[in-house]
Design an enzyme around this catalytic site. Structure first.
Site, PDB file in Angstrom:
ATOM      1  N   GLU A   8      -7.669   9.860  -6.024  1.00 33.62           N
ATOM      2  CA  GLU A   8      -8.982   9.011  -6.337  1.00 33.62           C
ATOM      3  C   GLU A   8      -9.966   9.703  -7.226  1.00 33.62           C
ATOM      4  O   GLU A   8     -11.317   9.964  -6.777  1.00 33.62           O
ATOM      5  CB  GLU A   8      -9.420   8.314  -5.280  1.00 33.62           C
ATOM      6  CG  GLU A   8      -8.461   7.390  -4.623  1.00 33.62           C
ATOM      7  CD  GLU A   8      -9.001   6.633  -3.513  1.00 33.62           C
ATOM      8  OE1 GLU A   8     -10.185   6.940  -2.777  1.00 33.62           O
ATOM      9  OE2 GLU A   8      -8.347   5.722  -3.028  1.00 33.62           O
ATOM     10  N   GLU A  34      -1.804   3.724  -3.400  1.00 33.22           N
ATOM     11  CA  GLU A  34      -2.331   3.194  -2.026  1.00 33.22           C
ATOM     12  C   GLU A  34      -2.731   1.743  -2.341  1.00 33.22           C
ATOM     13  O   GLU A  34      -3.381   1.459  -3.409  1.00 33.22           O
ATOM     14  CB  GLU A  34      -3.716   3.781  -1.746  1.00 33.22           C
ATOM     15  CG  GLU A  34      -3.459   5.316  -1.190  1.00 33.22           C
ATOM     16  CD  GLU A  34      -4.942   5.965  -0.905  1.00 33.22           C
ATOM     17  OE1 GLU A  34      -5.808   5.156  -0.685  1.00 33.22           O
ATOM     18  OE2 GLU A  34      -4.799   7.170  -0.748  1.00 33.22           O
TER      19      GLU A  34
END
Length: 607
Positions: A210, A330
């Site tokens: 991320e 995710e």
């Protein structure tokens, strides 16, 4: 609500008109055609799909024999936290966790880690009671990772290692920090590539989790351009093992348009990641629902019909235009709101059902296996045993066939032993249950039998008998047995049997006790216990005893006085609540660490 890795709420803005306009732009590329089937020159049949190392061709991931594969998996986190090991091992054996993932139809496990595990860290939060995790005792975190990788490969699960954090304290926006410079990040990525070279259970590495503002894509600043950093790191990994897949996540903002951390891959259209080894790049997006953060698109009057256009713009176009494979590394939700349920149903449909498209589909790993992810929950419920069948059911249409076991070096044997039969109970005491069964058969040889207490692995035996010890008195247990051969192939579970340990002696207990967790934040939890007098007169005193399945420790207790010896806890009444009348109840509570404890069996006694 936050993941244990502290995910701040994203307060992002995407212009509705721009999103709508882009959603209307057609993606013109024709779908990729299936790779032609390849047969060995000898005419021998191809190995099961998923064999060997993998590579890419257009939007597809192909195995060593050019057969298309779809990764359909789960995130199991913990190595990146201060436990330095996947969570839940305080309750269960790591092999039973992986077995359950495979049984549920997941074929890939994404394993987050932090760079701390390269410092010789010793894991915490592992139970060794009742024969659980005994081969992990005394190992450091990387050695535990070796065990998990090897066992996963032996049962046909593939592993993607995810550099989730630079250290166990928190995520970072960029791939480096003052304490963990880029040189350390790359050196540790290369160390993992070398450590698992030749072990085809590990199919790739997710370079950094991320990236987000100020990380950019294609801006040219070497200190913030994630695309350039991914090239440096990806090429370093491939210099050690050119057979690995390199997974590259997006950023947060591209050309002023923002989305989830790691979820913006719009920059790939004009600035793709360039690797020295062709056909190794897989782009990874993250996407979440309102249980993580509210976003403008959830309030769009056309929701959820607007979502495919948003996904197309941010990352779906990469797949639709046949640029490269896309892996949604995710995505998750608690499913508590109707918006979240609509979002998940729309995303599952967007990822393309396996029954319709086969492996010509986007790959994925759901967040998460763990129930202690604060803003999503998990596939497992809080007892670390029970499956959330509603959440798991949403994913059923996009699950994919599993892969052959033995990826860690088990050879060519892919035939599992027969199912053990004749499982029966041969004896019980207050702390043990003895079992026997009839031997299974195998094309080579059965090397061990794994005995399961419920879904937890109780232990293993080389023969056809086993005694499970250290049990709680007056408690019912259920058992099954699986046979295993040298290649790691495992049989289906036998028919189950149940048995109840005998009582502790000493006459009637005179009371009952019920247990309820009131809060659990991963690092610890609070619980309340209700004691009810089942006798015909008021008690003089009472005590409640239980044994933890994991390594929990009482930190504080109110309305009772605790003593703890090893895993055994005894709570004695306080001065003001020791004499409830017949049929009356009283309560006490406590705080303990770590969280994620399975519900213990309580024994209540009065005097």
């Amino acid at each position: 609500m936050e993941h244990p890795f502290v995910r701040p709420l994203r307060t992002l803005v995407i212009a509705f008109l721009a999103t709508l306009a882009i959603a209307l732009v057609p993606l013109l590329a024709a779908p990729a055609q299936a790779a032609p089937a390849r047969t060995a020159s000898s005419g021998a049949a191809l190995a099961p799909a998923g064999s060997g190392y993998w590579h890419t061709s257009g939007r597809r991931i192909l195995d060593a024999q050019d057969q298309p594969v779809r990764m359909a998996g789960i995130n199991w986190f913990g190595f990146e936290t201060a436990n330095y090991v996947p969570h839940g091992l305080w309750s269960r054996d790591y092999r039973s966790m992986l077995d359950q993932m495979r049984t549920l139809g997941y074929n890939t496990v994404r394993v987050p880690y932090s760079d701390d595990i390269f410092k010789g860290t010793k894991p915490t939060g592992i139970t060794y009671a009742n024969g659980l995790n005994t081969d992990l005792e005394g190992l450091d975190s990387l050695q535990v990772m070796d065990k998990i990788v090897d066992y996963a490969g032996s049962i046909g699960l593939k592993i993607v290692l995810d550099r989730h954090r630079p250290d166990s304290s928190a995520q970072s926006a960029l791939w480096y920090t003052a304490a963990v410079p880029e040189s350390t990040w790359i050196a540790n990525l290369k160390a993992l590539a070398a450590r698992y070279k030749g072990n085809t259970a590990v199919v790739g590495i997710d370079l950094h989790n991320e990236p987000h503002d100020p990380a950019c894509w294609g801006c040219g600043d070497p200190s913030t351009d994630w695309r350039l950093a991914a090239e440096r790191a990806g090429n370093a990994v491939l210099s050690v093992n050119p057979d690995l897949l390199v997974f590259v996540e997006g950023v947060q903002t591209v050309n002023g348009q923002s989305t989830w951390w790691g979820g913006n891959l719009a920059g790939v259209a004009t600035a793709p990641v360039r690797l020295d080894v062709p056909n190794r790049i897989v782009y990874s997006a993250h996407d979440y629902a309102t249980s993580v953060a509210q976003q403008p698109w959830f309030d769009d009057p056309s929701f959820p019909a607007n979502m495919p256009g948003i996904w197309d713009k941010n990352w779906g176009y990469i797949f639709k235009q046949n640029i490269a494979p896309v892996w949604v590394g995710e995505f998750g939700t608690t499913l508590q709101s109707s918006v979240d349920r609509k979002w998940l149903a729309a995303l599952v449909d967007y990822l393309r059902p396996t029954g319709t498209y086969g492996a010509d589909s986007m790959s994925w790993t759901f967040w998460s296996w763990n129930p202690n992810s604060g803003d999503t929950g998990g596939i497992l419920k809080d007892d670390w045993q029970t499956v959330d069948t509603v959440k798991d059911g949403y994913l059923a249409s996009i699950k994919a066939p599993g892969f052959a076991g033995g990826g860690g070096g088990g050879g060519d044997d892919t035939t599992a032993p027969s199912t053990p039969t004749g499982l029966k109970v041969t004896g019980t005491t207050s702390t043990s249950i003895s079992l026997t069964w009839t031997a299974a058969t195998d094309d080579t040889a059965v090397t061990a039998y794994d005995v399961y207490r419920g879904t937890a692995k109780a232990g293993s035996a080389t023969g056809t008998a086993y005694t499970d010890t250290g049990l709680t008195a007056s408690t019912r247990f259920e058992y099954t047995v699986r046979a295993r051969d040298a290649a790691g192939n495992t049989s289906p579970a036998s028919q189950s049997v149940t048995a109840t340990t005998s009582g502790p002696g000493g006459g009637s207990s005179g009371c009952t006790a019920t247990y309820k967790v009131s809060s659990d934040w991963g690092g610890g939890f609070n619980a309340d216990v209700t004691v009810t007098n089942t006798g015909t007169s008021a008690t003089k005193s009472w005590q409640v005893t239980w044994e933890w399945f994991g390594n929990q420790t009482i930190g504080s207790m109110w309305n009772a006085t605790p003593t703890q010896t090893g895993k055994t806890v005894t709570a004695h009444n306080a001065a003001h609540n020791g004499t409830p009348a017949a049929g009356a109840s009283t309560t006490f509570g406590f705080g303990a660490t770590p969280g994620g404890a399975s519900t213990p069996t309580l024994i209540c006694q009065t005097s």
